[in-house]
Structures are given as C-alpha cells and as structure tokens.
Design an enzyme around this catalytic site. Structure first.
Site, PDB file in Angstrom:
ATOM      1  N   LYS A 169       3.509  68.250  67.287  1.00  0.00           N
ATOM      2  CA  LYS A 169       4.186  68.400  68.608  1.00  0.00           C
ATOM      3  C   LYS A 169       4.478  66.918  69.289  1.00  0.00           C
ATOM      4  CE  LYS A 169       3.239  72.828  69.509  1.00  0.00           C
ATOM      5  NZ  LYS A 169       3.951  73.968  69.855  1.00  0.00           N
ATOM      6  N   ASP A 197       7.767  70.034  66.504  1.00  0.00           N
ATOM      7  CA  ASP A 197       8.225  70.866  67.652  1.00  0.00           C
ATOM      8  C   ASP A 197       8.272  70.191  68.930  1.00  0.00           C
ATOM      9  OD1 ASP A 197       8.637  73.097  69.157  1.00  0.00           O
ATOM     10  OD2 ASP A 197       6.586  74.168  68.544  1.00  0.00           O
ATOM     11  N   GLU A 223      12.309  71.342  65.623  1.00  0.00           N
ATOM     12  CA  GLU A 223      12.129  72.625  66.356  1.00  0.00           C
ATOM     13  C   GLU A 223      12.371  72.566  67.665  1.00  0.00           C
ATOM     14  OE1 GLU A 223       8.675  75.944  66.667  1.00  0.00           O
ATOM     15  OE2 GLU A 223       8.665  74.702  65.060  1.00  0.00           O
ATOM     16  N   GLU A 249      11.975  81.189  68.472  1.00  0.00           N
ATOM     17  CA  GLU A 249      10.804  82.094  69.000  1.00  0.00           C
ATOM     18  C   GLU A 249      10.869  82.207  70.378  1.00  0.00           C
ATOM     19  OE1 GLU A 249       7.718  78.989  70.697  1.00  0.00           O
ATOM     20  OE2 GLU A 249       8.485  78.095  69.161  1.00  0.00           O
ATOM     21  N   ASP A 272       9.276  85.243  66.880  1.00  0.00           N
ATOM     22  CA  ASP A 272       7.945  85.727  66.776  1.00  0.00           C
ATOM     23  C   ASP A 272       7.743  87.109  66.974  1.00  0.00           C
ATOM     24  OD1 ASP A 272       5.344  86.599  67.685  1.00  0.00           O
ATOM     25  OD2 ASP A 272       5.090  84.293  68.251  1.00  0.00           O
ATOM     26  N   HIS A 299       7.619  82.462  63.583  1.00  0.00           N
ATOM     27  CA  HIS A 299       6.641  81.686  64.755  1.00  0.00           C
ATOM     28  C   HIS A 299       5.519  82.521  64.718  1.00  0.00           C
ATOM     29  CE1 HIS A 299       4.994  81.245  69.024  1.00  0.00           C
ATOM     30  NE2 HIS A 299       5.279  79.898  68.444  1.00  0.00           N
ATOM     31  N   GLU A 325       4.376  79.629  59.726  1.00  0.00           N
ATOM     32  CA  GLU A 325       3.634  78.850  60.625  1.00  0.00           C
ATOM     33  C   GLU A 325       2.080  79.325  60.532  1.00  0.00           C
ATOM     34  OE1 GLU A 325       3.516  77.007  65.159  1.00  0.00           O
ATOM     35  OE2 GLU A 325       4.106  78.965  64.953  1.00  0.00           O
TER      36      GLU A 325
END
Length: 375
Positions: A169, A197, A223, A249, A272, A299, A325
C-alpha cells in the site's frame, strides 16, 4: 436437475459488523471496523443459497434496501432465471447503475448462483462452463501504509507464509512512497513479485513520479493511482508510465469500465464481485476485458469468505484470469462465517485450490452470523 421451477420463498439480509484483528491502513485512512451483508435466499424445495453484499459501512441500511426493494421482486420467482431476476432488481431504483443498489444485487446474485450450483450438483466454477481450473495463483494483500518497521514485519510475514507475489500500500507524501517502493524491493530481491495499491492517493504528476520508481524497481502493476472518475488522467498516465495500470474495484457495472478497457488504458481489471453485481455482471466485465486483451484480477479487500470464494470460482472459469487478491487480515468475516478456511490459510506457495462442492462449496456457521450481527 429438476425441470420444475425452483421457487424462491424468502430472502433474508443479515447485516454484520466486525472489528479487524489488525487495522487496515491505506491512503484513505485507518480501518478498525467494517461491515457486510450476508444474503440468504430460500427456496420451496429446501435449497438455500448465500451471497455477500459489500456494505462496508451502514450494513443495516443495505439490509433494509434488500428487504424492501429487492425481496418483493424475488418471492415466487424461479431462482434459476438469474438474468431475468437481475434485470428486475436493477429496475427497483431509477437513475444510473451504481452505488448501494448494485452492491445489494450482488449479494442476491451470488446466492442465486449458489442455488443453481446446488441444484445441479456442480461447483459454480464448472456451472459457468469455463476454463476448469482447479487451482489459481494468488498474491498477499497487503503491506499496510505505516512505519518502515511495521512494513518490514508484514512483508516478512508474507514471505514466511510462502507467498511469491505481494501487494504494498502507498500513500502521500510522494518522496516517502518512492522510498517505500525501493525499500520493499531491496528486502525481497528479484525473485518475489511486487505490486502497489495507491487507493486514489495521487494526482497525475504525482502518479508519474511514483510510476518511475515502480519501473526502476520492477513492480508488476500500479493499482488505482488516480480517482476512478479521472478517466482522462488514466489515459494520459498510460502514455507516460511503463508500469501496467490496474483498476476496477470501484466500478459497479460494465458500462463504467468500457472506456478504459476498449482503449486498453488498463492492463488489469479488478472488479469486486460483492460490489459489481455478483457473478452475472462481473463475468460480463471479465469477458469484455478478455475481448480487449486485458487481464482479470479479482479484488477482495476487507470482504468476507463468501466474496472470496465466489471470486475464486469466477477466477477458475474465465480465460483472462491473472491472479487473485488474497487478503491476509484473517478477520472474523473470513475465519468464522463458514466451514472453509480463508485463502490466506489455505494457499501453498502462492497457489490456492478451488472448492469442488456444489454451488459455492461452503456451509455457513449460523452461530457466527448471530454473533457478528450489526447492532
């Protein structure tokens, strides 16, 4: 499988809430609690399907929407007419597709596919008539945005658990993010795949700077660098950034993804399934992406075991699946709600088995549902 209708007799939405064992820290902030809605669809002949709605906040509001707007359109209908039921639910509210309605539909849709699989005695991955994979590749998510010491500990944990691909992240400030990119690569060497991400953290010029650091350090995707509405920004970033872009997502329906897919601005699409209308709409997204040479990488995030398992089934079926993921938060939504352990505990060396039981292939722990009910 009987030719008689499989009549829906009840739809029950269970609003749930949990405290995360380890807070999730992103550019948006720190998450300590999160919600979802478990959707239960019952039929006259005793089949019960379960689905999950991505209702991270205010899950009771999502449950009320399902009960008041969707349930009346489902009672008495044949559970196997999934496309017709999806279209009917879509008409429950006017306006453009998106938001709570499509997330609510997602939970019902997953439950309907669970019923279809149970009625046919087949796992959903087989019922979809796809690639027939029995194993899929996964990556660890995620090294949170925090101190270097915390990031090092989380990274080492994923390495110790055998993951061969790991997500990191990122957030602001940009110089610190670039240092994190370099630090993670130095610690794992060249044999481990890394991606990042950003959760919309950046403006275009900032994303370009991050992109250069990612390219220099061999990351395999960037991402959600920009806000999802900034499609022109994504197109410009694609021209000037050599690292593949991943997003999706935040999309609810296919029409929200078509521009960046048809132009191949994105290299990886990440819907997602608990947000993007369940199996029915998410597969449309994956198929459209495949037609434009774009990979599908589901996602999961802070969702539960139903979302994760549904995503595994779809990943096993579509031709352009890349990697899934594997959220490693080990939250109650993943560890307590069903008899199947979450992917982070079942994976071996970055590979996860696809459940082979009918439907989703899981049984719900209804005592845990009662314990986790939102108040």
């Amino acid at each position: 499988m009987t030719s008689e209708p499989i009549e829906i007799v009840d739809v029950i939405a269970h609003p749930l809430q949990q405290s995360l064992p380890i807070p999730t820290v992103t550019s948006w902030g720190t998450y300590t609690t999160v919600g979802m809605v478990l959707v239960e669809v019952r039929t006259r002949d005793g089949l019960v399907g379960v689905g999950e709605t991505l209702g991270r906040f205010a899950p009771k509001a999502y449950a009320e929407l399902i009960h008041s707007a969707l349930r009346p359109r489902l009672i008495g209908q044949d559970a196997r007419n999934i496309a017709a039921l999806w279209a009917s639910m879509r008409r429950a509210l006017s306006g453009r597709s998106g938001g709570m309605l499509i997330e609510a539909i997602a939970g019902v849709d997953i439950a309907l596919w669970d019923i279809a699989g149970k009625a046919a005695g087949q796992p959903i991955s087989k019922l979809l008539g796809g690639m027939g994979r029995e194993q899929i590749d996964v990556y660890a998510a995620a090294v949170n945005w925090g101190s270097d010491e915390q990031a090092d500990r989380e990274l080492q944990r994923y390495l110790d658990e055998g993951f061969t691909n790991i997500k990191v992240k990122l957030a602001n400030p940009v110089p610190e993010a670039c240092k994190r990119v370099e630090r993670m690569r130095q610690r794992v060497g060249d044999q481990i795949g890394l991606c990042v991400d950003a959760n919309w953290a950046y403006e275009l010029d900032e994303a370009l700077e991050i992109g250069r650091a990612l390219s220099d350090n061999g990351y395999f995707w960037f991402e959600e660098p920009l806000a999802p509405e900034n499609e022109q920004g994504y197109e410009e970033l694609r021209k000037r950034c050599s690292v593949p872009l991943a997003a999706g997502e935040s999309n609810y329906t296919l029409d929200q993804a078509t521009r960046l897919l048809s132009s191949r601005t994105l290299s990886i699409l990440q819907p997602d399934i608990a947000r993007s209308g369940g199996f029915t709409e998410t597969r449309r997204m994956a198929d459209y992406a495949a037609a434009h040479g774009v990979a599908y990488a589901p996602h999961i995030g802070m969702s539960g075991i139903i979302c994760e398992t549904a995503s595994v089934h779809l990943a096993a079926a579509v031709p352009n699946f890349k990697i899934l993921e594997c959220e490693c938060d080990r939250s109650p939504f993943k560890t307590l709600l069903a008899d199947l352990e979450p992917g982070c505990l079942r994976q071996k060396n970055g590979v996860l088995d696809v459940p082979q039981g009918p439907g989703l292939g899981i049984e719900i722990n209804w005592d845990a549902v009662k314990t986790l009910r939102a108040v």
